[in-house]
Scaffold this motif. Structure first.
Motif, PDB file in Angstrom:
ATOM      1  N   VAL A  87      -6.296   4.221  -4.814  1.00  0.00           N
ATOM      2  CA  VAL A  87      -7.186   5.200  -4.196  1.00  0.00           C
ATOM      3  C   VAL A  87      -6.378   5.949  -3.135  1.00  0.00           C
ATOM      4  CG1 VAL A  87      -9.311   5.555  -2.894  1.00  0.00           C
ATOM      5  CG2 VAL A  87      -9.206   3.766  -4.650  1.00  0.00           C
ATOM      6  N   THR A  88      -6.367   7.283  -3.230  1.00  0.00           N
ATOM      7  CA  THR A  88      -5.433   8.084  -2.432  1.00  0.00           C
ATOM      8  C   THR A  88      -6.178   9.181  -1.678  1.00  0.00           C
ATOM      9  OG1 THR A  88      -3.757   7.697  -4.158  1.00  0.00           O
ATOM     10  CG2 THR A  88      -3.289   9.416  -2.547  1.00  0.00           C
ATOM     11  N   ASP A  89      -6.426   8.931  -0.378  1.00  0.00           N
ATOM     12  CA  ASP A  89      -7.017   9.989   0.439  1.00  0.00           C
ATOM     13  C   ASP A  89      -5.920  10.984   0.839  1.00  0.00           C
ATOM     14  OD1 ASP A  89      -5.597   8.793   2.553  1.00  0.00           O
ATOM     15  OD2 ASP A  89      -7.348   7.713   3.291  1.00  0.00           O
ATOM     16  N   VAL A  90      -6.293  12.012   1.591  1.00  0.00           N
ATOM     17  CA  VAL A  90      -5.336  13.068   1.915  1.00  0.00           C
ATOM     18  C   VAL A  90      -4.160  12.527   2.725  1.00  0.00           C
ATOM     19  CG1 VAL A  90      -5.026  15.245   3.156  1.00  0.00           C
ATOM     20  CG2 VAL A  90      -7.090  14.880   1.795  1.00  0.00           C
ATOM     21  N   GLU A  91      -4.442  11.667   3.698  1.00  0.00           N
ATOM     22  CA  GLU A  91      -3.362  11.099   4.514  1.00  0.00           C
ATOM     23  C   GLU A  91      -2.440  10.231   3.676  1.00  0.00           C
ATOM     24  OE1 GLU A  91      -2.709   8.488   8.630  1.00  0.00           O
ATOM     25  OE2 GLU A  91      -4.706   8.661   7.736  1.00  0.00           O
ATOM     26  N   THR A  92      -3.036   9.423   2.809  1.00  0.00           N
ATOM     27  CA  THR A  92      -2.231   8.578   1.928  1.00  0.00           C
ATOM     28  C   THR A  92      -1.383   9.421   0.985  1.00  0.00           C
ATOM     29  OG1 THR A  92      -3.880   6.806   2.028  1.00  0.00           O
ATOM     30  CG2 THR A  92      -2.324   6.743   0.191  1.00  0.00           C
ATOM     31  N   MET A  93      -1.948  10.538   0.525  1.00  0.00           N
ATOM     32  CA  MET A  93      -1.205  11.420  -0.377  1.00  0.00           C
ATOM     33  C   MET A  93       0.058  11.936   0.290  1.00  0.00           C
ATOM     34  SD  MET A  93      -1.170  12.683  -3.453  1.00  0.00           S
ATOM     35  CE  MET A  93       0.623  12.787  -3.564  1.00  0.00           C
ATOM     36  N   ASP A  94      -0.022  12.261   1.562  1.00  0.00           N
ATOM     37  CA  ASP A  94       1.170  12.720   2.287  1.00  0.00           C
ATOM     38  C   ASP A  94       2.253  11.641   2.296  1.00  0.00           C
ATOM     39  OD1 ASP A  94       0.031  15.162   2.849  1.00  0.00           O
ATOM     40  OD2 ASP A  94      -0.668  14.596   4.851  1.00  0.00           O
TER      41      ASP A  94
END
Length: 295
Positions: A87-94
């Motif tokens: 599961v990848t939120d915006v912060e994790t995506m960065d």
């Protein structure tokens, strides 16, 4: 003298494979222990360089799940998975993009270049290589008649591949090394499972071979013995009966899809073996399982 003659015999054994795959594209999924152990990383780089110098067109697609998990942990972020997808939120995506593109990709490129190759690092954003769309996971809800859609955040699936930049690099003697990051229709960034990416890239390039490095010997039969060659029909049968299960299913599905879309042969091999790529491509026996279209 006998040792020298044995070396000559090895070269002679490789000759028909060099002729057969000359100027052909071989797409390699680089993952597992081969990305962690320093000696295996060196061996992988040398294998890819040799393939390029004898006239093949190797294309590398890499993963990086464990390294992403370690970095997230150091930064105080926990990892949640649904059906094996992070599961990848915006912060994790960065952070994912930083690790895959800024760290792992450049390390692989650096190793290949250090040992005498000419590698170029890419992500799906470069040259619009990987067009992606958002992936949602559907799973049965409590009444089993309907499905609950799970939002995975910035997790994507491949919508299309634009191979133009890879073809330009191949023609100019460079080795493309690709991180599994895609770009959406509005410029958004998506994290994509490397197995999904490598199959689509192999298909788009009409690759002669798709080779997936894993941490297992290959596919095993009912007696837990290594299968050297298997056709697509038998693979589907083994999936239904549970002989092929769990984490191996996405890999074999990737191989089956690639075969259906024009890839000539696919392979699942043990990346823990030194020079596994060379042994699979240049020898009569190989070191893993070859999956081909049904006979």
């Amino acid at each position: 003298m006998e040792k020298l003659i044995d070396k000559a015999e090895v070269l002679i054994e490789a000759l028909p494979y060099i002729k057969k795959f000359y100027n052909k594209t071989i797409v390699v999924k680089y993952g597992g222990h081969a990305m962690i152990d320093d000696s295996l990383k060196k061996n992988f780089a040398l294998d890819i360089i040799l393939m390029k110098y004898v006239g093949f067109n190797p294309v590398v697609v890499h993963g990086g799940g464990p390294q992403i998990g370690q970095t997230l942990k150091k930064m105080g972020k926990s990892s949640k998975f649904v059906n094996g997808m992070r599961v990848t939120d915006v912060e994790t995506m960065d952070i994912v993009e930083m690790v895959l593109v800024g760290k792992i990709n450049k390390e692989i490129v650096g190793l290949i270049n250090y040992y005498g190759g000419q590698a170029v690092g890419l992500s799906g954003k470069d040259g619009k290589l990987i067009k992606a769309r958002k992936m949602d996971i559907k799973k049965p809800d409590d009444n089993e008649a309907a499905f609950e859609i799970t939002d995975l955040g910035m997790v994507g699936e491949v919508e299309s591949i634009n191979p133009a930049i890879i073809e330009v690099l191949d023609r100019n003697k460079f080795i493309p090394v690709i991180a599994p990051i895609g770009i959406g229709s509005k410029g958004e960034t998506y994290n994509i499972n490397a197995d999904l990416v490598v199959g689509k890239i192999a298909s788009a390039l009409r690759a002669e071979k798709l080779i997936m490095l894993t941490d297992v010997d290959g596919l095993l039969d009912e007696k837990k013995e290594l299968i050297s060659t298997i056709d697509a029909k038998k693979v589907r049968e083994y999936i239904k009966t549970g002989v092929i299960s769990e984490g191996m299913i996405p890999k074999v599905n990737c191989c089956l899809e690639a075969l259906n879309e024009g890839v000539v042969k696919t392979h699942i091999i043990d990346g823990r073996v030194r020079h596994a790529l060379l042994l699979e491509v240049f020898t009569d026996v190989g070191v893993g399982t070859e999956i081909v279209m049904s006979y």
